[in-house]
Design a protein around this motif. Structure first.
Motif, PDB file in Angstrom:
ATOM      1  N   ALA A 189       0.824  -1.203   0.000  1.00  0.00           N
ATOM      2  CA  ALA A 189       0.000   0.000   0.000  1.00  0.00           C
ATOM      3  C   ALA A 189       0.862   1.259   0.000  1.00  0.00           C
ATOM      4  O   ALA A 189       0.520   2.252  -0.664  1.00  0.00           O
ATOM      5  CB  ALA A 189      -0.934  -0.009   1.204  1.00  0.00           C
ATOM      6  N   ASP A 190       1.985   1.240   0.725  1.00  0.00           N
ATOM      7  CA  ASP A 190       2.910   2.381   0.691  1.00  0.00           C
ATOM      8  C   ASP A 190       3.329   2.675  -0.746  1.00  0.00           C
ATOM      9  O   ASP A 190       3.362   3.833  -1.185  1.00  0.00           O
ATOM     10  CB  ASP A 190       4.179   2.075   1.499  1.00  0.00           C
ATOM     11  N   GLU A 191       3.690   1.624  -1.477  1.00  0.00           N
ATOM     12  CA  GLU A 191       4.186   1.817  -2.842  1.00  0.00           C
ATOM     13  C   GLU A 191       3.093   2.356  -3.768  1.00  0.00           C
ATOM     14  O   GLU A 191       3.366   3.173  -4.649  1.00  0.00           O
ATOM     15  CB  GLU A 191       4.789   0.515  -3.380  1.00  0.00           C
ATOM     16  N   LEU A 192       1.860   1.916  -3.560  1.00  0.00           N
ATOM     17  CA  LEU A 192       0.779   2.455  -4.391  1.00  0.00           C
ATOM     18  C   LEU A 192       0.550   3.933  -4.085  1.00  0.00           C
ATOM     19  O   LEU A 192       0.376   4.746  -5.006  1.00  0.00           O
ATOM     20  CB  LEU A 192      -0.512   1.665  -4.184  1.00  0.00           C
ATOM     21  N   TRP A 193       0.559   4.299  -2.806  1.00  0.00           N
ATOM     22  CA  TRP A 193       0.366   5.706  -2.466  1.00  0.00           C
ATOM     23  C   TRP A 193       1.478   6.576  -3.052  1.00  0.00           C
ATOM     24  O   TRP A 193       1.230   7.681  -3.554  1.00  0.00           O
ATOM     25  CB  TRP A 193       0.285   5.898  -0.950  1.00  0.00           C
ATOM     26  N   ILE A 194       2.713   6.093  -3.008  1.00  0.00           N
ATOM     27  CA  ILE A 194       3.812   6.873  -3.565  1.00  0.00           C
ATOM     28  C   ILE A 194       3.696   6.939  -5.087  1.00  0.00           C
ATOM     29  O   ILE A 194       3.981   7.978  -5.702  1.00  0.00           O
ATOM     30  CB  ILE A 194       5.170   6.286  -3.142  1.00  0.00           C
ATOM     31  N   ALA A 195       3.259   5.859  -5.729  1.00  0.00           N
ATOM     32  CA  ALA A 195       3.048   5.890  -7.181  1.00  0.00           C
ATOM     33  C   ALA A 195       1.959   6.891  -7.545  1.00  0.00           C
ATOM     34  O   ALA A 195       2.074   7.623  -8.544  1.00  0.00           O
ATOM     35  CB  ALA A 195       2.687   4.496  -7.684  1.00  0.00           C
ATOM     36  N   ARG A 196       0.892   6.952  -6.753  1.00  0.00           N
ATOM     37  CA  ARG A 196      -0.148   7.963  -6.976  1.00  0.00           C
ATOM     38  C   ARG A 196       0.440   9.365  -6.805  1.00  0.00           C
ATOM     39  O   ARG A 196       0.162  10.274  -7.596  1.00  0.00           O
ATOM     40  CB  ARG A 196      -1.299   7.763  -5.985  1.00  0.00           C
ATOM     41  N   ARG A 307      -4.097 -23.333  -6.103  1.00  0.00           N
ATOM     42  CA  ARG A 307      -3.022 -22.624  -5.411  1.00  0.00           C
ATOM     43  C   ARG A 307      -2.604 -21.417  -6.246  1.00  0.00           C
ATOM     44  O   ARG A 307      -2.605 -21.475  -7.471  1.00  0.00           O
ATOM     45  CB  ARG A 307      -1.807 -23.540  -5.188  1.00  0.00           C
ATOM     46  N   GLY A 308      -2.215 -20.339  -5.547  1.00  0.00           N
ATOM     47  CA  GLY A 308      -1.749 -19.156  -6.246  1.00  0.00           C
ATOM     48  C   GLY A 308      -2.442 -17.897  -5.761  1.00  0.00           C
ATOM     49  O   GLY A 308      -2.679 -17.742  -4.557  1.00  0.00           O
ATOM     50  N   TYR A 309      -2.806 -17.019  -6.695  1.00  0.00           N
ATOM     51  CA  TYR A 309      -3.414 -15.744  -6.323  1.00  0.00           C
ATOM     52  C   TYR A 309      -4.823 -15.633  -6.894  1.00  0.00           C
ATOM     53  O   TYR A 309      -5.193 -16.336  -7.836  1.00  0.00           O
ATOM     54  CB  TYR A 309      -2.558 -14.571  -6.807  1.00  0.00           C
ATOM     55  N   LEU A 310      -5.591 -14.719  -6.310  1.00  0.00           N
ATOM     56  CA  LEU A 310      -6.936 -14.394  -6.775  1.00  0.00           C
ATOM     57  C   LEU A 310      -7.035 -12.891  -6.987  1.00  0.00           C
ATOM     58  O   LEU A 310      -6.228 -12.121  -6.453  1.00  0.00           O
ATOM     59  CB  LEU A 310      -7.982 -14.849  -5.748  1.00  0.00           C
ATOM     60  N   GLU A 311      -8.037 -12.466  -7.745  1.00  0.00           N
ATOM     61  CA  GLU A 311      -8.230 -11.049  -8.027  1.00  0.00           C
ATOM     62  C   GLU A 311      -9.588 -10.583  -7.520  1.00  0.00           C
ATOM     63  O   GLU A 311     -10.626 -11.085  -7.956  1.00  0.00           O
ATOM     64  CB  GLU A 311      -8.139 -10.777  -9.533  1.00  0.00           C
ATOM     65  N   ASP A 312      -9.575  -9.643  -6.587  1.00  0.00           N
ATOM     66  CA  ASP A 312     -10.803  -9.005  -6.128  1.00  0.00           C
ATOM     67  C   ASP A 312     -11.033  -7.774  -7.006  1.00  0.00           C
ATOM     68  O   ASP A 312     -10.255  -6.818  -6.969  1.00  0.00           O
ATOM     69  CB  ASP A 312     -10.686  -8.605  -4.657  1.00  0.00           C
ATOM     70  N   ARG A 313     -12.100  -7.810  -7.797  1.00  0.00           N
ATOM     71  CA  ARG A 313     -12.354  -6.754  -8.776  1.00  0.00           C
ATOM     72  C   ARG A 313     -13.271  -5.647  -8.240  1.00  0.00           C
ATOM     73  O   ARG A 313     -13.606  -4.710  -8.959  1.00  0.00           O
ATOM     74  CB  ARG A 313     -12.964  -7.361 -10.050  1.00  0.00           C
ATOM     75  N   ARG A 314     -13.632  -5.716  -6.977  1.00  0.00           N
ATOM     76  CA  ARG A 314     -14.593  -4.757  -6.436  1.00  0.00           C
ATOM     77  C   ARG A 314     -13.989  -3.431  -5.968  1.00  0.00           C
ATOM     78  O   ARG A 314     -14.670  -2.398  -6.052  1.00  0.00           O
ATOM     79  CB  ARG A 314     -15.371  -5.414  -5.287  1.00  0.00           C
ATOM     80  N   PRO A 315     -12.762  -3.387  -5.440  1.00  0.00           N
ATOM     81  CA  PRO A 315     -12.244  -2.087  -4.999  1.00  0.00           C
ATOM     82  C   PRO A 315     -12.232  -1.063  -6.133  1.00  0.00           C
ATOM     83  O   PRO A 315     -11.941  -1.408  -7.286  1.00  0.00           O
ATOM     84  CB  PRO A 315     -10.808  -2.423  -4.549  1.00  0.00           C
ATOM     85  N   ASN A 316     -12.572   0.184  -5.798  1.00  0.00           N
ATOM     86  CA  ASN A 316     -12.580   1.200  -6.841  1.00  0.00           C
ATOM     87  C   ASN A 316     -11.334   2.071  -6.782  1.00  0.00           C
ATOM     88  O   ASN A 316     -10.525   1.984  -5.854  1.00  0.00           O
ATOM     89  CB  ASN A 316     -13.880   2.004  -6.836  1.00  0.00           C
ATOM     90  N   SER A 317     -11.191   2.902  -7.782  1.00  0.00           N
ATOM     91  CA  SER A 317      -9.954   3.640  -8.006  1.00  0.00           C
ATOM     92  C   SER A 317      -9.633   4.650  -6.922  1.00  0.00           C
ATOM     93  O   SER A 317      -8.486   5.073  -6.775  1.00  0.00           O
ATOM     94  CB  SER A 317     -10.029   4.346  -9.360  1.00  0.00           C
ATOM     95  N   LEU A 318     -10.625   5.048  -6.127  1.00  0.00           N
ATOM     96  CA  LEU A 318     -10.407   5.994  -5.035  1.00  0.00           C
ATOM     97  C   LEU A 318     -10.073   5.305  -3.713  1.00  0.00           C
ATOM     98  O   LEU A 318      -9.751   5.979  -2.735  1.00  0.00           O
ATOM     99  CB  LEU A 318     -11.676   6.837  -4.816  1.00  0.00           C
ATOM    100  N   ALA A 319     -10.160   4.004  -3.663  1.00  0.00           N
ATOM    101  CA  ALA A 319     -10.070   3.278  -2.403  1.00  0.00           C
ATOM    102  C   ALA A 319      -8.692   3.419  -1.762  1.00  0.00           C
ATOM    103  O   ALA A 319      -7.672   3.585  -2.434  1.00  0.00           O
ATOM    104  CB  ALA A 319     -10.395   1.805  -2.619  1.00  0.00           C
ATOM    105  N   ASP A 320      -8.679   3.339  -0.445  1.00  0.00           N
ATOM    106  CA  ASP A 320      -7.454   3.396   0.343  1.00  0.00           C
ATOM    107  C   ASP A 320      -6.840   1.997   0.384  1.00  0.00           C
ATOM    108  O   ASP A 320      -7.433   1.078   0.953  1.00  0.00           O
ATOM    109  CB  ASP A 320      -7.797   3.860   1.761  1.00  0.00           C
ATOM    110  N   TYR A 322      -4.536   0.732   2.157  1.00  0.00           N
ATOM    111  CA  TYR A 322      -4.341   0.202   3.507  1.00  0.00           C
ATOM    112  C   TYR A 322      -5.602  -0.528   3.976  1.00  0.00           C
ATOM    113  O   TYR A 322      -5.544  -1.629   4.528  1.00  0.00           O
ATOM    114  CB  TYR A 322      -4.018   1.332   4.488  1.00  0.00           C
ATOM    115  N   ARG A 323      -6.751   0.089   3.755  1.00  0.00           N
ATOM    116  CA  ARG A 323      -8.007  -0.522   4.186  1.00  0.00           C
ATOM    117  C   ARG A 323      -8.319  -1.779   3.369  1.00  0.00           C
ATOM    118  O   ARG A 323      -8.826  -2.763   3.906  1.00  0.00           O
ATOM    119  CB  ARG A 323      -9.152   0.484   4.064  1.00  0.00           C
ATOM    120  N   ILE A 324      -8.001  -1.754   2.067  1.00  0.00           N
ATOM    121  CA  ILE A 324      -8.248  -2.927   1.222  1.00  0.00           C
ATOM    122  C   ILE A 324      -7.426  -4.115   1.701  1.00  0.00           C
ATOM    123  O   ILE A 324      -7.956  -5.209   1.944  1.00  0.00           O
ATOM    124  CB  ILE A 324      -7.896  -2.627  -0.246  1.00  0.00           C
TER     125      ILE A 324
END
Length: 347
Positions: A189-196, A307-320, A322-324
């Motif tokens: 989340a730190d890296e996403l905030w800095i990228a934003r 086994r592996g990863y999944l994708e949650d497609r519900r978070p929107n572009s404004l979401a925090d 850290y909370r996600i």
């Protein structure tokens, strides 16, 4: 040597926090480390984080990055503290559980705006319908300024040490996406905030705004909204997994649907309509390679023994983020803990 430290934090605006920053000049005998960075204060009454009669809030450095835009510069992600040293109520980072073995990949969609409209939109009406814009090339699809911004943003992220993994033009005219990967809920989340932050600072020079709203063109028109699709895995998901565990995980996500939606960004009801590659906000669904589901299951996940990863497609572009990440880990840990208990009894 004097270093320019850009202290960056999230303010107290609701429902969406804004990035704030200010520069501190500090002398260091050698390259500064996170541990050597000083605590700093700011006027919380100007950021909706304090009253004017007692306005001091404090910035605790929690992540350090090279500043690619400044000589001898550093970007300093901070948590906001109260004067007694406890986390400020707006401090979403301090409130989440963390797991260094939890991996997250964010797909940040956004629109580039100028003069109140997405880049490439005519002064009146709309451009040609969606179709050729996604991963499009050529002036008619992506213009010229947008490509320059996107390419420069890649370089800035790489120079800052951020794990940017890709970019592409998105489905709507003027819409783009970049992808960030990180290990650990807080670090990702730190890296996403800095990228934003880097994108916002970059666009200042181009006279362009970054619009992170999930449905900036409105719910009544046939144009895609913007998401923050979140790919996630834990060590247990990657190394153990299994169909039974996956079923329990999906059941837990279904039971916690409302709690997840509450963390996935404001005005998501405008975007999660069941149209435009989204699931309906009041349902929980999952499916293999299904971009209209709440959770998209990659083919590799199923073929690899669930086994592996999944994708949650519900978070929107404004979401925090850290909370996600915190909410996703909270749901996963409830299932993983139960699985470990059952394994222990079965042994």
């Amino acid at each position: 040597m004097k270093y320019k430290l850009e202290y960056i934090w999230l303010d107290g605006y609701e429902p969406v926090a804004n990035l704030r920053s200010k520069t501190k000049i500090v002398d260091f005998d050698s390259k500064p480390t996170l541990e050597a960075l000083p605590l700093w204060n700011f006027d919380g009454s100007s950021t909706r984080q304090a009253d004017g009669s007692s306005s001091d809030c404090f910035l605790q450095p929690v992540a350090l990055f090279p500043d690619p835009a400044r000589a001898n510069g550093r970007l300093v992600m901070c948590e906001v503290l109260l004067p007694d040293g406890s986390p400020h109520p707006s401090n979403s980072r301090a409130a989440i559980v963390d797991d260094a073995d939890a991996w997250f990949g964010f797909e940040q969609e956004y629109f580039l705006y100028r003069d109140g409209a997405p880049l490439g939109f005519p002064k009146e009406g709309f451009p040609a319908p969606q179709g050729e814009y996604y991963t499009g090339v050529g002036y008619k699809n992506v213009g010229d300024v947008a490509r320059a911004i996107v390419d420069e943003h890649i370089d800035l992220c790489i120079e800052a040490g951020i794990a940017i993994e890709g970019v592409n033009a998105e489905v709507a005219k003027g819409q783009w996406e970049f992808q960030i990967f990180g290990k650990g809920a807080k670090r990702a989340a730190d890296e996403l905030w800095i990228a934003r932050y880097l994108m916002l600072r970059l666009c200042e020079r181009y006279g362009v705004d970054v619009n992170f709203h999930p449905k900036p063109l409105g719910a009544e028109v046939d144009w895609n909204g913007s998401g923050l699709h979140t790919n996630f895995s834990t060590r247990h998901m990657r190394e153990v997994g299994g169909e039974e565990y996956f079923g329990a995980l999906m059941s837990a996500f279904a039971d916690a649907r409302e709690e997840h939606i509450a963390c996935y960004g404001p005005e998501n009801e405008l975007r999660l309509t069941g149209l435009h590659e989204t699931a309906a906000i009041d349902e929980f669904t999952y499916g293999v390679a299904d971009r209209g589901a709440s959770i998209r299951i990659p083919h590799g996940f199923v073929n690899g023994g669930h086994r592996g990863y999944l994708e949650d497609r519900r978070p929107n572009s404004l979401a925090d983020p850290y909370r996600i990440t915190g909410r996703i880990l909270q749901t996963i840990e409830s299932v993983t803990a139960q699985a470990l208990i059952e394994d222990a009894f079965a042994a």
